[in-house]
Design a protein around this motif. Structure first.
Motif, PDB file in Angstrom:
ATOM      1  N   SER A   1       0.802  -1.140  -0.202  1.00 48.69           N
ATOM      2  CA  SER A   1      -0.204  -0.080  -0.198  1.00 48.69           C
ATOM      3  C   SER A   1       0.599   1.348   0.089  1.00 48.69           C
ATOM      4  O   SER A   1       0.262   1.934  -0.623  1.00 48.69           O
ATOM      5  N   LEU A   2       1.957   1.536   0.582  1.00 48.34           N
ATOM      6  CA  LEU A   2       2.980   2.170   0.587  1.00 48.34           C
ATOM      7  C   LEU A   2       3.791   2.443  -0.226  1.00 48.34           C
ATOM      8  O   LEU A   2       3.579   3.706  -1.049  1.00 48.34           O
ATOM      9  N   MET A   3       3.703   1.292  -1.143  1.00 41.30           N
ATOM     10  CA  MET A   3       4.885   1.883  -2.899  1.00 41.30           C
ATOM     11  C   MET A   3       3.648   1.901  -3.258  1.00 41.30           C
ATOM     12  O   MET A   3       3.836   3.202  -4.422  1.00 41.30           O
ATOM     13  N   LEU A   4       2.128   1.439  -3.508  1.00 36.62           N
ATOM     14  CA  LEU A   4       0.827   2.447  -4.210  1.00 36.62           C
ATOM     15  C   LEU A   4       0.830   3.897  -4.247  1.00 36.62           C
ATOM     16  O   LEU A   4       1.321   4.648  -4.937  1.00 36.62           O
ATOM     17  N   ALA A   5       0.808   3.720  -2.659  1.00 39.54           N
ATOM     18  CA  ALA A   5       0.303   6.048  -3.203  1.00 39.54           C
ATOM     19  C   ALA A   5       1.715   6.375  -2.957  1.00 39.54           C
ATOM     20  O   ALA A   5       1.360   7.852  -3.448  1.00 39.54           O
ATOM     21  N   LYS A   6       2.805   6.135  -2.965  1.00 38.30           N
ATOM     22  CA  LYS A   6       3.555   6.965  -3.447  1.00 38.30           C
ATOM     23  C   LYS A   6       3.763   7.011  -5.102  1.00 38.30           C
ATOM     24  O   LYS A   6       4.458   8.159  -5.833  1.00 38.30           O
ATOM     25  N   ARG A   7       3.572   5.871  -6.297  1.00 39.97           N
ATOM     26  CA  ARG A   7       3.747   5.953  -6.942  1.00 39.97           C
ATOM     27  C   ARG A   7       2.472   6.718  -7.708  1.00 39.97           C
ATOM     28  O   ARG A   7       2.087   8.021  -8.409  1.00 39.97           O
ATOM     29  N   VAL A   8       1.258   6.832  -7.313  1.00 42.32           N
ATOM     30  CA  VAL A   8      -0.402   6.791  -7.792  1.00 42.32           C
ATOM     31  C   VAL A   8      -1.040   7.855  -7.186  1.00 42.32           C
ATOM     32  O   VAL A   8      -2.086   8.479  -7.575  1.00 42.32           O
ATOM     33  N   LEU A   9      -1.038   8.118  -6.088  1.00 41.64           N
ATOM     34  CA  LEU A   9      -2.120   7.813  -5.343  1.00 41.64           C
ATOM     35  C   LEU A   9      -1.011   9.599  -4.269  1.00 41.64           C
ATOM     36  O   LEU A   9      -0.364  10.804  -4.441  1.00 41.64           O
ATOM     37  N   SER A  10      -1.659  10.347  -3.408  1.00 45.38           N
ATOM     38  CA  SER A  10      -0.780  11.012  -2.797  1.00 45.38           C
ATOM     39  C   SER A  10      -0.351  10.811  -1.628  1.00 45.38           C
ATOM     40  O   SER A  10      -0.284   9.747  -0.409  1.00 45.38           O
ATOM     41  N   SER A  11      -0.144  12.746  -0.813  1.00 46.04           N
ATOM     42  CA  SER A  11       0.526  12.251   0.740  1.00 46.04           C
ATOM     43  C   SER A  11      -0.331  11.822   1.839  1.00 46.04           C
ATOM     44  O   SER A  11       0.675  11.189   2.828  1.00 46.04           O
ATOM     45  N   HIS A  12      -1.497  12.104   1.425  1.00 46.96           N
ATOM     46  CA  HIS A  12      -2.878  11.653   2.884  1.00 46.96           C
ATOM     47  C   HIS A  12      -2.381   9.986   2.720  1.00 46.96           C
ATOM     48  O   HIS A  12      -1.867   9.356   3.483  1.00 46.96           O
ATOM     49  N   GLU A  13      -2.398   9.165   1.369  1.00 49.23           N
ATOM     50  CA  GLU A  13      -2.528   7.819   1.626  1.00 49.23           C
ATOM     51  C   GLU A  13      -0.975   7.826   1.934  1.00 49.23           C
ATOM     52  O   GLU A  13      -1.019   6.145   2.640  1.00 49.23           O
ATOM     53  N   GLU A  14      -0.153   8.164   1.784  1.00 49.41           N
ATOM     54  CA  GLU A  14       1.646   7.802   2.021  1.00 49.41           C
ATOM     55  C   GLU A  14       1.744   7.901   3.524  1.00 49.41           C
ATOM     56  O   GLU A  14       2.083   6.739   4.235  1.00 49.41           O
ATOM     57  N   ALA A  15       0.527   8.805   4.558  1.00 42.78           N
ATOM     58  CA  ALA A  15       0.826   9.344   5.603  1.00 42.78           C
ATOM     59  C   ALA A  15      -0.209   7.892   6.640  1.00 42.78           C
ATOM     60  O   ALA A  15       0.730   7.649   7.514  1.00 42.78           O
TER      61      ALA A  15
END
Length: 398
Positions: free
Chosen positions: A213-227
């Protein structure tokens, strides 16, 4: 597993003959001129125009372009009867209106289910999410159906449903996420599956899902999902031997990344970070994080997290920080949440005798030592409430 020029036809249109850059003066008149066709020219003021008899122009065949645009007669304004009401054309088809109506019903069920979920009424939440799924399926709204399956799986997990049923709901949600290329839904499914594995104490599987989920957030989503992903990794690693330093690093990254757009995620992150600080014996820092989380939980009405924070603060102030006055305040607030449950259901003794307490997500309250004694005597899962058999985890991952 991780799920992710229109050419324009330009045609040149021939224009009318180019406009001459200059117009020569008319020639001097001659005797008995032969009548000619009139020529529209502009002459200087000093030379009078030559009067010539007009002659009809020969009829020529218009090109398709001319017939369509250049020689088209101007449209006549339609006469309207002012006595009759104006009939406006229908702007939406019945199918579009029906889809919009279904979307509104689905959104209402989702909002109601989320409210029940945060109030720890997981059975009511489950009913809302099941209705949401059914309506989305009937309206053939695949993304909404996938979201419903994901939320339903979360509720089933809280209700201690068999793992096969939970996995089935998550699997269907992920299938629909891939089908509709919905990266946000894919992220949420990975997060939910990781939370389930944490509850089942399959920490290595949970770490793998959270890392995806962290890799997916870094590639295509926002800092909110990364957090969120960083915070979840912190929760997971904090329960693994020898990885507490990594755990705190992930929490600190999550706090820096969080944009505050989802207050429920922020309050859970702060509470989990405080718990990790307690485990690292950094009690003063933990108290500060707990109190910040409590303030936010009360502001947004997240009763589930508020109860857990109050319990942890009361125990921390009473047993570690030697702050009995603050501990009494927190226990008084807990009593207000207990809704009449003033005795421990295990020993049947009063909950007001000053003994440390634990409040579960299902809102059942026990003396801490009584609850630990029941857990140690059970051969089945250590994550169930003795009364309702629901999960007793102090904090679920965001």
């Amino acid at each position: 597993a991780l799920a992710p020029t229109d050419a324009t036809d330009v045609r040149e249109v021939a224009s009318a003959a180019p406009e001459p850059s200059s117009v020569p003066p008319a020639p001097e008149p001659k005797a008995a001129p032969e009548p000619k066709a009139a020529v529209d020219v502009v002459v200087p003021d000093a030379v009078p125009p030559v009067a010539t008899p007009a002659r009809a122009r020969p009829k020529r065949e218009d090109s398709g372009l001319a017939r369509g645009f250049l020689n088209k007669a101007p449209k006549k304004a339609k006469k309207t009867d002012s006595t009759k009401p104006e009939v406006r054309p229908q702007t939406t088809t019945p199918a579009v209106a029906e889809t919009a109506s279904a979307s509104e019903e689905i959104a209402r069920e989702e909002q109601a289910g989320v409210r029940f979920f945060h109030a720890c009424d997981f059975r009511e939440a489950k009913g809302c999410f099941e209705r949401m799924r059914r309506k989305a399926n009937e309206a053939q709204l695949g993304k909404e159906e996938g979201q419903a399956y994901r939320l339903l799986a979360n509720a089933l997990d809280k209700l201690n449903t068999p793992t096969e049923e939970i996995h089935s709901a998550y699997k269907e949600a992920m299938r629909l996420a891939h089908k509709h290329d919905d990266m946000q839904l894919s992220f949420n499914v990975l997060t939910g599956m990781g939370s389930h594995e944490v509850r089942m104490e399959n920490l290595e599987d949970a770490e793998h899902l959270y890392f995806q989920s962290l890799m997916l957030a870094k590639r295509v989503l926002s800092s909110h999902e990364e957090a969120i992903a960083e915070g979840n990794l912190g929760v997971c690693l904090g329960q693994m031997d020898g990885r507490r330093a990594e755990c705190l690093e992930h929490f600190q990254k999550a706090i820096k990344l969080h944009d505050g757009s989802n207050s429920h995620s922020v309050v859970t992150l702060l509470a989990n970070y405080a718990s990790a600080l307690c485990a690292d014996e950094r009690y003063q820092e933990a108290q500060g994080q707990y109190e910040a989380a409590l303030k936010l939980a009360r502001r947004i009405g997240d009763r589930r997290v508020e109860i857990n924070i109050l319990t942890n603060l009361a125990n921390l102030c009473e047993n570690v920080l030697s702050l009995p006055e603050k501990a009494r305040l927190y226990r008084a607030a807990l009593k207000g949440h207990a809704e009449g449950k003033e005795i421990c259901a295990i020993c049947l003794d009063s909950l007001e005798n000053g003994r440390p307490q634990i409040v579960l997500q299902c809102n059942h309250i026990y003396h801490s030592d009584c609850f630990e004694g029941v857990l140690s005597s059970e051969s089945e899962s250590r994550s169930r409430c003795p009364q309702c058999r629901n999960s007793h985890s102090s904090f679920a991952a965001a």
